[in-house]
Design an enzyme around this catalytic site. Structure first.
Site: not given
Ligand code: FAS
Ligand code: PHB
Length: 390
Positions: A72, A201, A293, A297
């Site tokens: 994009h 957005y 989000p 980032k």
């Molecule tokens: P994660 O949370 O992805 O992974 C952590 C892992 O550790 C999980 O698998 C968990 O099960 C495990 N864990 C936890 N506790 C543990 C323990 N005690 N023992 C062993 N394992 C354990 N980012 C964007 O850029 N755009 C978005 O649109 C966006 N939407 C999101 C929506 C939601 C609902 C959430 C929660 C986050 C969103 N994010 C978004 C942010 C997301 O993408 C995170 O930045 C990304 O998952 C970060 O990755 P990790 O640091 O690996 O953490």
């Molecule tokens: C998504 O596609 O999930 C998405 C894209 C851009 C954002 C947040 C979420 O800023």
């Protein structure tokens, strides 16, 4: 058991770090609380910075991304019933973002790890971190009714916001910064073509909306909802109606509706924990920071933490130098805070804040009007969105 780096968490942070370390022969074991299916079932991010794409390539896990990811060049801001496109590629000397779901990134990294025969222990419980500020760090965990121990050189806390790693920091050693937003995002996935070829957005007095996608056949949409909203209150029909009310007429008309196959509400918060290192324990990704989000980032910040930590570990094992590890926390936090600022700014500019009143509404309108008519302001948005230099 013994390994060189014990990784807690099999999300993008843990998997990417494990894969990069494997490319230089450093052994890891990943401990994951959930099942493989649960990890892969989580729907989250969708936009990758070029630096994240490059890192996945360095880890040997970018083939499908390059084949299926959508390049994009811009995004659109919608307000006052119109679309205003920000040509990010033109404003940043040729940079793009790639639209490719986090679920796919996680699957690619998992399959790469499994193909290499590297160990991930799923469905662990009672993970505990020991002696990481001493000479011999180790991790214990329970699985199948037995307690296990892994001796290691380092522990990478990649276990997200609710994980055990940040909570294991010594009492008083951690400083946290937090801002809760009075709303969340209700998101749906549907097998329908996107409303636009790029992300939209939308700022609207009924609330923020985002039109995103996963492929030319699969759309990802979000609407701002009150922080205490329940997903059960939202039928597909109610969602589609509300989404289209918040979009300019021509964009609303281009929305293809259909049954959602994923529907969830994510809370929005800004959170940073400092420092990101305690002896031989390093906090990575969501374990150390959370961003709303709006700036896309979260996942990309996790990748930049991994990049800095991988460089420090490579320097340790190859050159017996701790300089990179000593610099990790300050280097990672410098980039984290810039992304926290950008995500806060995008959230403040685009969402409806009832308590801001008419003055706040006018400030948002002025900010948006200035942004889309000023090359300097548009360039500032573009260079943050495509990803600041590492
Ligand atoms: P994660 O949370 O992805 O992974 C952590 C892992 O550790 C999980 O698998 C968990 O099960 C495990 N864990 C936890 N506790 C543990 C323990 N005690 N023992 C062993 N394992 C354990 N980012 C964007 O850029 N755009 C978005 O649109 C966006 N939407 C999101 C929506 C939601 C609902 C959430 C929660 C986050 C969103 N994010 C978004 C942010 C997301 O993408 C995170 O930045 C990304 O998952 C970060 O990755 P990790 O640091 O690996 O953490
Ligand atoms: C998504 O596609 O999930 C998405 C894209 C851009 C954002 C947040 C979420 O800023």
């Amino acid at each position: 058991m013994r390994t060189q780096v014990a990784i807690i968490g099999s999300g993008p942070s843990g998997l990417l770090l494990g894969q990069l370390l494997a490319t230089i022969g450093v052994e890891t074991i990943i401990l994951e609380r959930s099942s493989r299916e649960h990890v892969l079932g989580r729907v989250r991010a969708g936009v990758l910075e070029q630096g994240t794409v490059d890192l996945l390539g360095e880890a040997g896990a970018a083939d499908r991304l390059h084949a299926q990811g959508l390049l994009h060049a811009g995004i659109s801001l919608a307000f006052d019933g119109r679309l205003h496109r920000i040509d990010m590629t033109a404003l940043t000397g040729g940079k793009h973002v790639t639209v490719y779901g986090q679920t796919e990134v996680t699957l690619d990294l998992m399959q790469k790890r499994e193909a290499a025969g590297l160990t991930t222990v799923f469905e662990t419980s009672n993970v505990a971190l020991h002696d990481f500020d001493g000479a011999a760090p180790f991790v214990t965990y329970a699985k199948d009714g037995a307690t296990h121990r892994i001796d290691c050189d380092f522990i990478a806390g990649c276990d997200g916001y609710h994980g055990v790693s940040r909570r294991s920091a010594p009492e008083g050693a951690l400083k946290t910064f937090e801002r809760q937003y009075p709303f969340g995002w209700l998101g749906v996935l549907a097998e329908v073509p996107p409303a636009d070829h790029e992300l939209v957005y939308a700022n609207h007095q009924r609330g923020f909306a985002l039109c995103s996608m996963r492929s030319p056949q699969r759309s990802r949409y979000y609407v701002q909802v009150p922080a205490d909203e329940r997903v059960e209150a939202w039928s597909d029909e109610r969602f589609w109606d509300e989404l289209r009310r918040r979009l300019p007429p021509q964009t609303a008309a281009a929305v293809t509706t259909g049954p959602s196959f994923e529907k969830s509400i994510a809370p929005l918060r800004s959170f940073v924990a400092e420092p990101m290192r305690f002896g031989w324990l390093f906090l990575v990704g969501d374990a150390a920071h959370i961003v709303p989000p709006t700036g896309a980032k979260g996942l990309n910040l996790a990748a930049s933490d991994v990049r800095y930590l991988f460089a420090g570990l490579r320097e340790f094992y190859r050159d017996k130098s701790e300089a990179g590890l000593d610099a990790y926390s300050a280097k990672a936090l410098a980039r984290v805070w810039k992304a926290v600022r950008f995500s806060w700014w995008m959230t403040s500019m685009l969402h409806y804040f009832p308590e801001a009143g008419e003055f706040g509404q006018r400030i948002q309108e002025a900010e948006l009007d200035y942004l889309v008519h000023s090359k300097a302001a548009s360039t500032a948005l573009a260079e943050n969105y495509v990803g600041l230099p590492y």
